[in-house]
Design an enzyme around this catalytic site. Structure first.
Site, PDB file in Angstrom:
ATOM      1  CB  CYS A 179       5.150  -9.867  -1.938  1.00  0.00           C
ATOM      2  SG  CYS A 179       3.843  -8.692  -1.858  1.00  0.00           S
ATOM      3  CD  GLU A 204      -3.823  -7.092  -9.377  1.00  0.00           C
ATOM      4  OE1 GLU A 204      -3.831  -7.528  -8.280  1.00  0.00           O
ATOM      5  OE2 GLU A 204      -3.359  -7.522 -10.430  1.00  0.00           O
ATOM      6  CB  SER A 220      -7.021 -12.455  -4.265  1.00  0.00           C
ATOM      7  OG  SER A 220      -6.503 -13.327  -5.533  1.00  0.00           O
TER       8      SER A 220
HETATM    9  C1  2E6 Z   1      -1.474  -5.889  -4.292  1.00  0.00           C
HETATM   10  C2  2E6 Z   1      -1.476  -6.563  -5.224  1.00  0.00           C
HETATM   11  C3  2E6 Z   1      -1.414  -7.801  -4.957  1.00  0.00           C
HETATM   12  O1  2E6 Z   1      -6.132  -9.860  -2.632  1.00  0.00           O
HETATM   13  P1  2E6 Z   1      -4.710  -9.925  -2.968  1.00  0.00           P
HETATM   14  O2  2E6 Z   1      -4.156 -11.247  -3.002  1.00  0.00           O
HETATM   15  O3  2E6 Z   1      -4.606  -9.056  -4.298  1.00  0.00           O
HETATM   16  O4  2E6 Z   1      -4.052  -8.445  -2.092  1.00  0.00           O
HETATM   17  P2  2E6 Z   1      -3.053  -8.677  -0.667  1.00  0.00           P
HETATM   18  O5  2E6 Z   1      -3.090  -7.352  -0.110  1.00  0.00           O
HETATM   19  O6  2E6 Z   1      -3.728  -9.859   0.419  1.00  0.00           O
HETATM   20  O7  2E6 Z   1      -1.734  -8.902  -1.128  1.00  0.00           O
HETATM   21  C4  2E6 Z   1      -0.840  -8.413  -1.726  1.00  0.00           C
HETATM   22  C5  2E6 Z   1      -1.260  -7.731  -3.175  1.00  0.00           C
HETATM   23  C6  2E6 Z   1      -1.267  -6.364  -3.024  1.00  0.00           C
HETATM   24  N1  2E6 Z   1      -0.982  -8.341  -4.128  1.00  0.00           N
HETATM   25 FE1  F3S Z   2       3.167  -8.577  -4.198  1.00  0.00          FE
HETATM   26 FE2  F3S Z   2       2.836  -6.947  -5.822  1.00  0.00          FE
HETATM   27 FE3  F3S Z   2       2.614  -9.529  -6.116  1.00  0.00          FE
HETATM   28  S1  F3S Z   2       1.925  -6.397  -3.998  1.00  0.00           S
HETATM   29  S2  F3S Z   2       1.759 -10.184  -4.237  1.00  0.00           S
HETATM   30  S3  F3S Z   2       4.553  -8.459  -5.431  1.00  0.00           S
HETATM   31  S4  F3S Z   2       1.723  -7.978  -7.181  1.00  0.00           S
END
Ligand code: 2E6
Ligand code: F3S
Length: 345
Positions: free
Chosen positions: A26, A140, A237
């Protein structure tokens, strides 16, 4: 169990892969990973990173090989050192401890996580009880809750709702972690609203676009799949949610793997259609490895199931842009390699 067409027995059906799109990186992950890479290039080692920059083993190992030093807390960084905050965000207490050690920080918190922090601050200022739907212990959630610890309580699941106690049932708002299951979160909200009819919604979706898009895509292909393989790490997650969503949507089986070597031959026995997707922290190379492995087992036909296109990009963290400018570098973000076009199912 194998799903077969009534006209054709399993052995004559074409083995195929349905590849979810969107999948993988993402905008927030892309930005955070590039931030560490650029920090290493611009300043050289040591560059410290608090926690895993994103929750992916391969990404962390690769950055470690390039010289990044991953620590759990700010007190592991020498006074005056350079520290990157991970994409998952940090609480004000962590920021304060970095200031106290005179650390040079680069904040790679995803802007969509920062948006939720701001909501928490605003509702705390207005003296709301804030119900943060999310998983206790996730970085988070620790960061967001840390913005207003005396106003926030964490609600892990729909079953937690019975235990929630607030000061004024007419002054309650819910917010959430960005990477939850959309359907489970809506169920938690439904139960909360039964209990607190005037429950206020957050100003906009807290479950981010990337989480939602990956769930929609896997939901679309799952009913046709005997097996759905989700590439992602155990502490990710959003990746773990994709397995749950695939199973709920009708996949006969679904497993998460960090890499192709974790795929067990027995998972593929009697299987005709395999779905493949990956979490938001997963580099595409790991998916390509999985596809090559599946091709070696007769699953050479790959059809992409696309439910959305994504072109969001975030600019690099402010401190890094300033550092790059000072170093005479144009703070432009390199575009990630274009992905090959695949036939649509
Ligand atoms: C930061 C916030 C949300 O465990 P999670 O799914 O939150 O995190 P990543 O690092 O697997 O996914 C990206 C991300 C970063 N999602
Ligand atoms: Fe990625 Fe931010 Fe969502 S790191 S999974 S776009 S909260």
């Amino acid at each position: 169990m194998t799903v077969t067409s009534p006209e054709r027995p399993a052995e004559t059906q074409t083995k195929r892969v349905l590849l979810a799109a969107p999948r993988g990186y993402c905008a927030g992950v892309d930005r955070a990973v590039i931030a560490v890479e650029k920090a290493l290039e611009t300043y050289g080692t040591p560059v410290y990173v608090r926690k895993e920059i994103v929750h992916n083993k391969h990404v962390v190992e690769t950055l470690r090989e390039r010289g990044a030093i991953f620590v759990n807390e700010t007190d592991e960084v020498p006074e005056g050192g350079r520290l990157v905050f991970s994409a998952h965000g940090v609480s004000p207490a962590v920021r304060a401890s970095a200031v106290a050690r005179s650390l040079d920080t680069i904040d790679a918190t995803c802007p969509l996580v920062t948006k939720v922090h701001k909501e928490a601050v605003r509702f705390a200022k207005d003296d709301y009880d804030i119900l943060l739907i999310g998983h206790t212990g996730h970085e988070e959630v620790e960061g967001t809750a840390g913005e207003a610890p005396e106003h926030v309580q964490i609600v892990n699941s729909p079953d937690d709702v019975d235990q929630v106690v607030v000061r004024d049932p007419d002054k309650v708002v819910w917010i959430s972690q960005t990477t939850l299951s959309v359907d489970e979160t809506m169920e938690t909200v439904r139960r909360l609203r039964q209990k607190f009819p005037t429950l206020q919604d957050p100003p906009s979706d807290d479950i981010c676009y990337a989480t939602q898009n990956r769930q929609v895509a896997v939901k679309k292909l799952a009913p046709e799949c005997d097996l759905v393989i989700v590439v992602g790490s155990a502490n990710s997650s959003n990746s773990v949610r994709l397995v749950e969503v695939a199973l709920k949507a009708g996949a006969t089986a679904s497993y998460r793997v960090d890499r192709k070597t974790e795929i067990k031959d027995e998972w593929l026995e009697g299987v005709t259609t395999v779905g493949v997707t990956s979490g938001a922290s997963v580099p595409e190379i790991l998916v390509e490895d999985v596809l090559a492995h599946l091709a070696g087992h007769g699953f050479g036909t790959v059809d992409e199931v696309r439910t959305a296109t994504e072109d969001l990009m975030f600019s690099l963290p402010r401190e890094l842009r300033a550092g790059l400018k000072a170093a005479g570098e144009e703070p432009k973000r390199p575009r990630r390699e274009a992905r090959p076009e695949l036939p649509q199912a």
